[in-house]
Structures are given as structure tokens and as C-alpha cells.
Scaffold this motif. Structure first.
Motif, PDB file in Angstrom:
ATOM      1  N   THR A 161      -9.062 -25.256 -37.954  1.00  0.00           N
ATOM      2  CA  THR A 161     -10.269 -25.404 -37.027  1.00  0.00           C
ATOM      3  C   THR A 161      -9.919 -25.664 -35.677  1.00  0.00           C
ATOM      4  O   THR A 161      -9.266 -26.898 -35.719  1.00  0.00           O
ATOM      5  CB  THR A 161     -11.405 -26.330 -37.713  1.00  0.00           C
ATOM      6  N   THR A 162     -10.051 -25.141 -34.512  1.00  0.00           N
ATOM      7  CA  THR A 162      -9.773 -25.712 -33.397  1.00  0.00           C
ATOM      8  C   THR A 162     -11.316 -26.122 -32.636  1.00  0.00           C
ATOM      9  O   THR A 162     -12.169 -25.229 -32.639  1.00  0.00           O
ATOM     10  CB  THR A 162      -8.973 -24.638 -32.463  1.00  0.00           C
ATOM     11  N   GLU A 163     -10.973 -27.013 -31.986  1.00  0.00           N
ATOM     12  CA  GLU A 163     -12.160 -27.491 -31.144  1.00  0.00           C
ATOM     13  C   GLU A 163     -12.239 -26.850 -29.848  1.00  0.00           C
ATOM     14  O   GLU A 163     -11.376 -26.814 -28.873  1.00  0.00           O
ATOM     15  CB  GLU A 163     -12.353 -29.031 -30.810  1.00  0.00           C
ATOM     16  N   LEU A 164     -13.257 -25.840 -29.527  1.00  0.00           N
ATOM     17  CA  LEU A 164     -13.412 -25.072 -28.529  1.00  0.00           C
ATOM     18  C   LEU A 164     -14.665 -25.560 -27.710  1.00  0.00           C
ATOM     19  O   LEU A 164     -15.174 -26.672 -28.073  1.00  0.00           O
ATOM     20  CB  LEU A 164     -13.638 -23.479 -28.971  1.00  0.00           C
ATOM     21  N   ASP A 165     -14.883 -25.166 -26.288  1.00  0.00           N
ATOM     22  CA  ASP A 165     -15.857 -25.683 -25.492  1.00  0.00           C
ATOM     23  C   ASP A 165     -17.280 -25.788 -26.166  1.00  0.00           C
ATOM     24  O   ASP A 165     -18.165 -26.090 -26.077  1.00  0.00           O
ATOM     25  CB  ASP A 165     -15.870 -24.885 -24.368  1.00  0.00           C
ATOM     26  N   THR A 166     -17.384 -24.269 -27.308  1.00  0.00           N
ATOM     27  CA  THR A 166     -18.662 -24.225 -27.689  1.00  0.00           C
ATOM     28  C   THR A 166     -18.574 -25.001 -29.187  1.00  0.00           C
ATOM     29  O   THR A 166     -19.832 -24.731 -29.952  1.00  0.00           O
ATOM     30  CB  THR A 166     -18.690 -22.780 -28.118  1.00  0.00           C
ATOM     31  N   GLY A 167     -17.694 -25.777 -29.671  1.00  0.00           N
ATOM     32  CA  GLY A 167     -17.689 -26.277 -30.880  1.00  0.00           C
ATOM     33  C   GLY A 167     -16.664 -26.064 -31.618  1.00  0.00           C
ATOM     34  O   GLY A 167     -15.618 -25.347 -31.357  1.00  0.00           O
ATOM     35  N   PRO A 168     -16.516 -26.466 -32.884  1.00  0.00           N
ATOM     36  CA  PRO A 168     -15.482 -26.186 -33.971  1.00  0.00           C
ATOM     37  C   PRO A 168     -15.581 -24.831 -34.176  1.00  0.00           C
ATOM     38  O   PRO A 168     -16.503 -24.245 -34.555  1.00  0.00           O
ATOM     39  CB  PRO A 168     -15.498 -27.353 -35.020  1.00  0.00           C
ATOM     40  N   TYR A 169     -14.358 -24.236 -34.443  1.00  0.00           N
ATOM     41  CA  TYR A 169     -14.154 -22.867 -34.519  1.00  0.00           C
ATOM     42  C   TYR A 169     -12.915 -22.656 -35.659  1.00  0.00           C
ATOM     43  O   TYR A 169     -11.746 -22.847 -35.225  1.00  0.00           O
ATOM     44  CB  TYR A 169     -13.893 -21.799 -33.544  1.00  0.00           C
ATOM     45  N   PRO A 170     -13.124 -21.812 -36.908  1.00  0.00           N
ATOM     46  CA  PRO A 170     -12.051 -21.647 -37.685  1.00  0.00           C
ATOM     47  C   PRO A 170     -10.830 -20.658 -37.491  1.00  0.00           C
ATOM     48  O   PRO A 170     -11.534 -19.319 -37.418  1.00  0.00           O
ATOM     49  CB  PRO A 170     -12.603 -21.528 -39.092  1.00  0.00           C
ATOM     50  N   TYR A 171      -9.834 -20.911 -36.859  1.00  0.00           N
ATOM     51  CA  TYR A 171      -8.966 -19.908 -36.644  1.00  0.00           C
ATOM     52  C   TYR A 171      -8.723 -18.970 -37.987  1.00  0.00           C
ATOM     53  O   TYR A 171      -8.424 -19.661 -38.830  1.00  0.00           O
ATOM     54  CB  TYR A 171      -7.712 -20.246 -36.124  1.00  0.00           C
ATOM     55  N   ALA A 172      -8.196 -17.565 -38.079  1.00  0.00           N
ATOM     56  CA  ALA A 172      -8.386 -16.841 -39.240  1.00  0.00           C
ATOM     57  C   ALA A 172      -7.404 -17.413 -40.283  1.00  0.00           C
ATOM     58  O   ALA A 172      -7.466 -17.573 -41.285  1.00  0.00           O
ATOM     59  CB  ALA A 172      -8.411 -15.294 -39.021  1.00  0.00           C
ATOM     60  N   GLY A 173      -6.051 -17.619 -39.918  1.00  0.00           N
ATOM     61  CA  GLY A 173      -4.831 -17.685 -40.775  1.00  0.00           C
ATOM     62  C   GLY A 173      -3.613 -17.576 -39.732  1.00  0.00           C
ATOM     63  O   GLY A 173      -3.315 -17.329 -38.838  1.00  0.00           O
ATOM     64  N   ILE A 174      -2.480 -18.513 -40.478  1.00  0.00           N
ATOM     65  CA  ILE A 174      -1.110 -18.458 -39.860  1.00  0.00           C
ATOM     66  C   ILE A 174      -0.187 -17.679 -41.001  1.00  0.00           C
ATOM     67  O   ILE A 174      -0.481 -17.738 -42.200  1.00  0.00           O
ATOM     68  CB  ILE A 174      -0.819 -19.899 -40.125  1.00  0.00           C
ATOM     69  N   PRO A 175       0.599 -16.725 -40.397  1.00  0.00           N
ATOM     70  CA  PRO A 175       0.927 -16.952 -38.885  1.00  0.00           C
ATOM     71  C   PRO A 175       0.283 -15.830 -38.038  1.00  0.00           C
ATOM     72  O   PRO A 175       0.224 -15.864 -36.899  1.00  0.00           O
ATOM     73  CB  PRO A 175       2.390 -16.734 -38.934  1.00  0.00           C
ATOM     74  N   VAL A 191       3.822 -10.897 -47.392  1.00  0.00           N
ATOM     75  CA  VAL A 191       3.456 -11.209 -46.029  1.00  0.00           C
ATOM     76  C   VAL A 191       2.047 -11.802 -45.855  1.00  0.00           C
ATOM     77  O   VAL A 191       1.461 -11.907 -44.692  1.00  0.00           O
ATOM     78  CB  VAL A 191       3.691 -10.183 -45.046  1.00  0.00           C
ATOM     79  N   ALA A 192       1.331 -12.430 -46.785  1.00  0.00           N
ATOM     80  CA  ALA A 192       0.125 -12.853 -46.746  1.00  0.00           C
ATOM     81  C   ALA A 192       0.317 -14.249 -45.833  1.00  0.00           C
ATOM     82  O   ALA A 192       1.057 -14.807 -46.026  1.00  0.00           O
ATOM     83  CB  ALA A 192      -0.640 -13.062 -48.152  1.00  0.00           C
ATOM     84  N   CYS A 193      -0.979 -14.217 -45.274  1.00  0.00           N
ATOM     85  CA  CYS A 193      -1.144 -15.391 -44.180  1.00  0.00           C
ATOM     86  C   CYS A 193      -1.372 -16.716 -45.362  1.00  0.00           C
ATOM     87  O   CYS A 193      -2.159 -16.694 -46.375  1.00  0.00           O
ATOM     88  CB  CYS A 193      -2.246 -15.405 -43.583  1.00  0.00           C
ATOM     89  N   LEU A 194      -0.522 -17.927 -44.936  1.00  0.00           N
ATOM     90  CA  LEU A 194      -0.872 -19.052 -45.835  1.00  0.00           C
ATOM     91  C   LEU A 194      -0.637 -20.378 -44.912  1.00  0.00           C
ATOM     92  O   LEU A 194       0.422 -20.429 -44.227  1.00  0.00           O
ATOM     93  CB  LEU A 194       0.092 -19.105 -46.925  1.00  0.00           C
ATOM     94  N   PRO A 195      -1.518 -21.209 -44.598  1.00  0.00           N
ATOM     95  CA  PRO A 195      -3.307 -21.072 -45.155  1.00  0.00           C
ATOM     96  C   PRO A 195      -3.907 -19.720 -44.314  1.00  0.00           C
ATOM     97  O   PRO A 195      -3.528 -19.540 -43.227  1.00  0.00           O
ATOM     98  CB  PRO A 195      -3.628 -22.166 -44.813  1.00  0.00           C
ATOM     99  N   GLN A 196      -4.874 -19.439 -44.946  1.00  0.00           N
ATOM    100  CA  GLN A 196      -5.786 -18.585 -44.381  1.00  0.00           C
ATOM    101  C   GLN A 196      -7.182 -19.263 -44.535  1.00  0.00           C
ATOM    102  O   GLN A 196      -7.759 -19.470 -45.663  1.00  0.00           O
ATOM    103  CB  GLN A 196      -5.860 -17.260 -45.104  1.00  0.00           C
ATOM    104  N   ALA A 197      -8.094 -19.255 -43.475  1.00  0.00           N
ATOM    105  CA  ALA A 197      -9.410 -19.880 -43.456  1.00  0.00           C
ATOM    106  C   ALA A 197     -10.256 -19.500 -44.695  1.00  0.00           C
ATOM    107  O   ALA A 197     -11.019 -20.122 -45.320  1.00  0.00           O
ATOM    108  CB  ALA A 197     -10.211 -19.733 -42.066  1.00  0.00           C
TER     109      ALA A 197
END
Length: 716
Positions: free
Chosen positions: A275-289, A630-636
Motif C-alpha cells: 500500500t502506497t500513500e498517494l495524494d488521494t489516499g492509500p492505494y494497494p499496488y498490485a504485486g512485486i516485481p 514467475v508469480a508475483c510474491l507478494p501480490q495484493a
């Protein structure tokens, strides 16, 4: 310090990194920066690296002791995802005096975190022997400044210009001028003056007395720094506190089983990390990498999974998506007025329009899902003031949904605008995921079954919201359209011979007579009749769908089934959770308990962190689920799955607009005797809710703030 002889001998012939087959990777993230490295803390450029705004800053970052990789003792990321630590020791070291240092005397610790788009790393050497030791250290580094899509395998006809590194006394700056004319730079700064510092490596020849300690601080960012123990401690405090703030939002879940609780804790920590704090509030980014950026569909589903516990995340998602809604038509970006964003990217390839993903709208389901989330948020919180602030965005979204359906025979459908866009635009967006029973690919425009369910729920939800806004005539129109959509789906998608709904209708409105997990999402929307809904539940619980690790995306008796595929037979935790929530809606609780147990047992095998997906092979006694490489880990939405599964199992519904919490036929996961939910807010009221097993019965107890007006209704 002087450059060591052993380092001199290897200066132009550094050892190749070891083969990583099957090796676990470790992730840190902060804001728009993330780092993927191996168990040694090394980056070798094999899909790993330090990334910022969809550009790989570091493609090499390796630490050598006497010109070789140290011996690994252990490595881990802290429970709160703030720190990575690798513990290593020496192989035999060169002599200092008369004898060489034997193996296992020098302890080497790498400990790092991210803060304010910088890597802060502390490298510590401790000599546990009585004799002095000579420890040659070499840090290899390099930056290829490749776009994320290049790292994923996309070929480019040309690239920008890599500029020779600028080497100072204690720092090296690496730079790249992209085809978008943007200069991108990364600077490595050291707390100690290296014996030798060049564009690609720094060497330190450390003379370490017996029982002595030596520490080096390294920072990596877009500008010069003065690394020190003070900066390291201060940054570490901020990094840990930032993650703690995300975890402290909303209600907390406590389970009686220690391992089950550890899964919950890890899932909470992963959501906080993403979760990243954006100007509009908290937003969960989908996954890494691959997907550490705002996605529309992923964020909406993650918000739906956690809404009952943490409404603030849903509000942040809705505000961001409303602010980035399409206002013009672009075939390149698959944009039309009213559509909700699918994906946004900040890298070079998006900037120069080699790919359409700078702001891409090629998701047919994101727009109705946006309206579904707004409706669910209003029911959960009663926050009609916020709904009023995004009302124009909701109306524009509905105008797109209705207009699209009118153009395609009454169903919301997709066909990409240009070949650079996604061929399939539902959540199963791989090129081979939509097909007929004989294996032929469906030709568009394609109407996916679950998307019609989302559109139905959006129409019905707008009716509810309009009534709350006292717009009764408009409410009746939405409700009539919802009923019409449901009737069309029942008439055109139902397959009596398969006892389920077709995967999709093709461009000729011919059904794809394929059983798939998509029908479980239709249950989640509430569209099917009770009788047909129960038949779909039976299908999802059948052996071809359930190999023992959850619902497969495609059952084993369908054409194109492949348990190793991305969408045609694999298991996706978020898909399982949506199917389980749909089952619960149609009165099926045994299946929900089973699926929650399947996901928990899979999570145990994956270190309590569910991946984006895993292979759909049948479960074998004593064997773990097979990882998707190649699955993202973690994934929201994988991390959020446990919370949707728990809600479906416990039968908890929060309705702030009606000032109540409903608990309907609660069940507990197998092996769990009690679950306690603290700090569940309903308007001005605050509840603590406990679900407890007593013999064969499961009962619920609620304790609320006596000053609150909300009530608890239980149907046991």
C-alpha cells in the motif's frame, strides 16, 4: 586502505553469480521503489534489481569476500516487511602473519531497508577469533536502467544512452539519458573511503583484530548522501513506523491457532508493504516485481476483500480511480469517456509510446467493479458525502457501461483498439484464456460472463445509491435495467447440459460452452437465480475443479486445461476467495470452510505468503503445491484473500447505513476454536466480535461501545 592482492587478481574476472534455479527471492518496497534480491542480498540482473518508477536502477549489486561469495547461514525479511537481513560467514581467508583464517570465524551481516526512495544498507563484520584477520570485501554494482517491460522480456529496436560513471572519493554516480530525453541517475555512497573505487566496483581491505567489529554503511538513491549510523537509525525508525501505520488501520483479527494467526499477520504485513500513500489516499499496488504500480482491477478486488475491516483502503482506491477516469477516446490507450483505468506506468517505454500503458484503459471489468466498490463502500460506511464527491465519476462510468452494452446486444463486451493492447481484457487476460469447447479461440467482441454480473451489480447498486440520494425515478430506472441484464444473462449464458454458465459469448453471441471459475464471480455478484446458483456451487466443488488446493481457473476435463498455465488450470487465491464469497451468498458454508482450509494449507507451504498463483496439479499426500515460476510474491489480492475467505466463513456483514452488524450462520475454519475481531467500526459505534466453537456449535458474541447507536443481529 589499500587494494588487496586477491581483489587485484580478480578485478577483470569477477566470478559469475551462481545459478539461481529454485532459489527464493526477497522483496522490500517503499513508495514507488522496490528491491528484489536473492538470499545473499545480491542482485544479478535475472529479473531482480532495484526498481524505481518502472525503471531498474541497479541490475548488479553483489558482495564478495576475498573475491568469492561468502557462505550463507540464513536470510529473512522481518515480520513487518521493513528489513532484509542475510547472515554469512567466511571461507578460508588469506594469511595475515603466519597462518590463514579458517572458515566460520568471520560473521558477515547485510541488513537493509528502503526509505524515501533509497536503499540503506549496513554491512557488519565481526571477528569471533582471537587472531587478527584480513578480510578483503568487494561490492560489485551496475545499472542498466532498463524499463520494467524490457526486464520482462520485451525487445526494443533502440535504447537511450548509458553515460560513463562519475567516480568521487566515496560515491559513484551512474546515469542514463532515455529516448524520452529524461535523465535517470543512481548514486552509490559509502560511509568509508574504499581502497579502490571504480565505475563498477568498490573494494575494502579490512584489517580486523581478534574479537573486533567493522561496519560499512551504503546508500543507493538518485542523489549523493553521507551514509552514517545516525542516518541509518533514523531512516530505519521511519521505515518501520510507516508500515506500522498501514497495519493499524481498521479492525484487527485474532485467531486461536498460532500458525493460522501467523498467516493473518503475514497477509496484513504484505498489504501494508504494497500500500502506497498517494495524494488521494492509500492505494494497494498490485504485486512485486512485475506489477508494483496502480492497477484498477487488482486494487478494487483487494479493497473489496478488506472492506469489512478497513474501509479507508476502499475510499483511497475509489478516489484515485475517479481522479484518473478516461475523458476522451483513444484506441491506442483503449480509452473511452467514463472508463476506469486498468494500469498506469511511469517508465521510458510508456513515455515514448512504445507501449500504451502510461495510462491504459483496456480492462472491460474495471469500470463496473468501480461502481460495485462504491456501492459496497456506501453500505459499509454510510459515507454518502464521499459518494457525492465521486457521483459524477459514477454517472460517467454507468454511461460507458450502458453505452457499451447497447452497442453489443445488451452485454458489456470488449475488443482491443490496437494490436499493442491486451487481446483479452477480463481478469484472465492471457491470449489463450477465452475459447470454445473444441479449443477454438473466441473472436470478439467478447462478453465475459462475470463482467455481466459486475454490470448487473453496478446497475443494482446505483439504484440503491440513488434511493439514498432521494433520486427515486432514477433509482427505478437503474433497478429495471439490472433486472433486464439478469434476464438476458439467464437466457443467453445458461448451459443446461453443463449445469453452469458459459465462459463468454463471442462476437456472434455464440456461447463458449466451457466451464470455468468465472461463474463463481457471477455468484459473487448475486445475479443467478437461487436454483442455478446452487448448481454452479456443485460444479465448483466437483473434482475437476478442486484438485485439493482450491478452485482451479479451469477444470481438468476442459479443452486447453493445463495446470502449469497462467489462467487455464492454475489456482489463483483471489479467484478462490471470490468463488467462496459467491458460494456463501448462495448458502454454501461447508465448501467455504474447505476452501479456507485449502488456502491456509497452501500458504503454510509457501512460507505463509500466498503467491499470485500456483499450479493446479492434484494434491498428493505429503507434497506441497507446485509453484508457478514467475508469480508475483507478494501480490495484493492474494494477500487479501484470507480476509474475504474469513468474512464468508464467519458470515459477517457490516451495514453502517442501517446501523447494524449481521452475523449469519457463522462457521470457523477447521482446527480453529475462536476468532476475535477487535475495533470493528460501524458509524460512531465500535464493536469487538468473538466467534467461538462450543462442541458442535459455533456461536458469536459482541461487545460494543455503549454510547454507539448501532446494533448486532445474529442468526446462528
Amino acid at each position: 586502505m589499500k587494494k588487496s592482492e586477491s581483489a587485484t587478481e580478480r578485478e577483470d574476472e569477477w566470478p559469475a553469480p551462481p545459478v539461481r534455479s529454485g532459489q527464493r527471492l526477497f522483496v522490500l518496497k517503499e513508495g514507488d521503489t522496490f528491491l528484489v534480491a536473492d538470499a545473499f542480498g545480491d542482485v544479478t540482473g535475472e529479473g531482480d534489481g532495484l526498481f524505481h518508477n518502472d525503471t531498474r536502477w541497479l541490475s548488479t549489486f553483489r558482495l564478495l569476500m576475498d573475491g568469492r561469495q561468502p557462505a550463507l547461514l540464513s536470510s529473512a525479511v522481518s515480520q513487518d516487511n521493513a528489513f532484509f537481513t542475510a547472515n554469512m560467514t567466511n571461507h578460508p581467508l588469506p594469511p595475515l602473519g603466519e597462518s590463514s583464517m579458517p572458515q566460520g570465524v568471520i560473521h558477515l551481516e547485510r541488513r537493509r531497508f528502503l526509505w524515501q526512495d533509497r536503499v540503506h544498507e549496513r554491512i557488519t563484520l565481526v571477528n569471533y577469533g582471537d587472531a587478527a584477520a584480513r578480510v578483503p570485501l568487494t561490492l560489485l554494482f551496475g545499472a542498466d536502467f532498463r524499463d520494467m517491460f524490457e526486464v520482462r522480456g520485451q525487445q526494443r529496436p533502440q535504447r537511450g544512452e548509458l553515460v560513463a560513471g562519475a567516480v568521487g572519493e566515496r560515491q559513484v554516480a551512474l546515469r542514463y539519458r532515455g529516448l524520452d530525453t529524461v535523465w535517470r541517475s543512481v548514486v552509490l555512497s559509502f560511509s568509508e573511503v574504499p581502497g579502490r573505487l571504480a565505475e563498477g566496483h568498490a573494494t575494502f581491505d579490512v584489517a580486523l583484530d581478534g574479537r573486533a567489529r567493522w561496519t560499512l554503511h551504503v546508500e543507493v538513491g538518485d542523489s549523493h548522501a553521507e551514509p552514517s549510523s545516525t542516518r541509518y537509525r533514523e531512516g530505519a525508525t521511519h521505515a518501520r513506523w510507516s508500515l506500522r501505520i498501514h497495519r493499524r488501520r481498521g479492525a484487527r483479527v485474532r485467531a486461536s491457532g498460532r500458525l493460522f494467526q501467523a498467516w493473518i499477520d503475514k497477509s496484513e504485513a504484505d498489504l501494508a508493504l504494497l500500500t502506497t500513500e498517494l495524494d488521494t489516499g492509500p492505494y494497494p499496488y498490485a504485486g512485486i516485481p512485475w506489477f508494483s504500480t496502480p492497477f484498477g482491477r487488482d486494487a478494487v478486488v483487494t479493497a473489496l476483500q478488506t472492506l469489512w475491516l478497513d474501509p479507508a483502503l476502499s475510499r483511497g482506491v475509489l478516489a484515485f480511480l475517479a481522479a484518473h477516469q478516461a475523458s476522451e477516446t483513444s484506441s491506442f490507450h483503449d480509452a473511452e469517456p467514463g472508463k476506469i483505468m486498468h494500469e498506469t506506468r511511469k517508465g521510458e517505454m510508456a513515455a515514448v509510446k512504445e507501449l500504451p500503458f502510461s495510462r491504459y484503459y483496456g480492462g472491460v471489468d474495471t469500470t463496473p467493479l468501480f461502481v460495485m466498490l462504491a456501492t459496497a463502500y456506501a453500505e459499509r460506511t454510510g459515507d454518502m458525502e464521499f459518494i457525492a464527491s465521486i457521483w459524477d465519476a459514477l454517472l460517467a462510468a454507468m454511461e460507458w457501461i450502458e453505452g457499451n452494452a447497447r452497442r453489443h446486444g445488451g452485454f458489456v463486451s470488449y475488443a482491443r483498439g490496437e494490436l499493442t493492447g491486451l487481446a483479452n481484457q477480463g481478469w484472465k487476460d492471457s491470449h489463450d484464456s477465452v475459447f470454445h469447447a473444441d479449443g477454438r479461440s473466441a473472436q470478439g467482441p467478447i462478453a465475459l460472463v462475470e463482467v455481466q454480473g459486475y454490470a448487473f451489480a453496478a446497475l443494482r447498486g446505483m439504484g440503491m445509491l440513488s434511493r439514498a440520494r432521494r433520486q427515486f425515478a432514477q433509482a427505478r430506472e437503474w433497478e429495471a435495467e439490472a433486472a433486464g441484464m439478469a434476464a438476458r444473462v439467464e437466457r443467453c449464458f445458461w448451459l443446461p447440459e453443463l449445469q453452469t454458465y458459459a465462459l463468454a459469448l463471442d462476437g456472434q453471441q455464440q456461447p463458449c460452452r466451457v466451464r470455468a471459475s468465472n461463474a463463481g464471480h457471477l455468484l459473487f455478484s448475486g445475479l443467478p437465480s437461487p436454483e442455478r446458483g446452487r448448481l454452479v456451487v456443485q460444479q465448483l466443488r466437483s473434482a475437476p475443479f478442486d484438485g485439493g488446493w482450491g478452485v482451479r481457473t479451469l477444470p481438468s476435463d476442459m479443452a486447453r486445461y493445463n495446470p502449469m498455465s497462467y489462467h487455464n488450470g492454475s489456482v489463483w487465491p483471489h479467484d478462490v476467495a471470490l468463488c467462496a464469497a459467491g458460494m456463501a451468498r448462495y448458502g454454501e458454508r461447508d465448501g467455504v470452510v474447505q476452501l479456507l482450509g485449502d488456502m491456509f494449507e497452501a500458504a503454510v507451504h509457501f512460507g505463509l505468503r500466498l503467491p499470485e498463483l500456483f499450479c493446479g496439479f492434484d494434491r498428493a499426500p505429503g507434497e506441497a503445491p507446485v509453484a508457478y515460476p514467475v508469480a508475483c510474491l507478494p501480490q495484493a489480492w492474494a494477500a487479501g484473500s484470507v480476509f474475504m475467505l474469513l468474512q464468508a466463513c464467519l458470515g459477517v456483514t457490516v451495514e453502517a447505513a442501517r446501523h447494524r452488524v449481521r452475523v449469519t450462520h457463522p462457521r470457523l475454519p477447521n482446527g480453529i476454536e475462536a476468532i476475535h475481531i477487535s475495533g470493528l467500526r460501524v458509524g460512531d459505534s465500535r464493536f469487538d466480535l468473538k466467534v467461538q466453537r462450543y462442541g458442535e456449535d459455533v456461536v458469536a458474541f459482541a461487545q460494543k461501545d455503549p454510547t454507539g447507536a448501532a446494533r448486532v443481529e445474529m442468526q446462528l
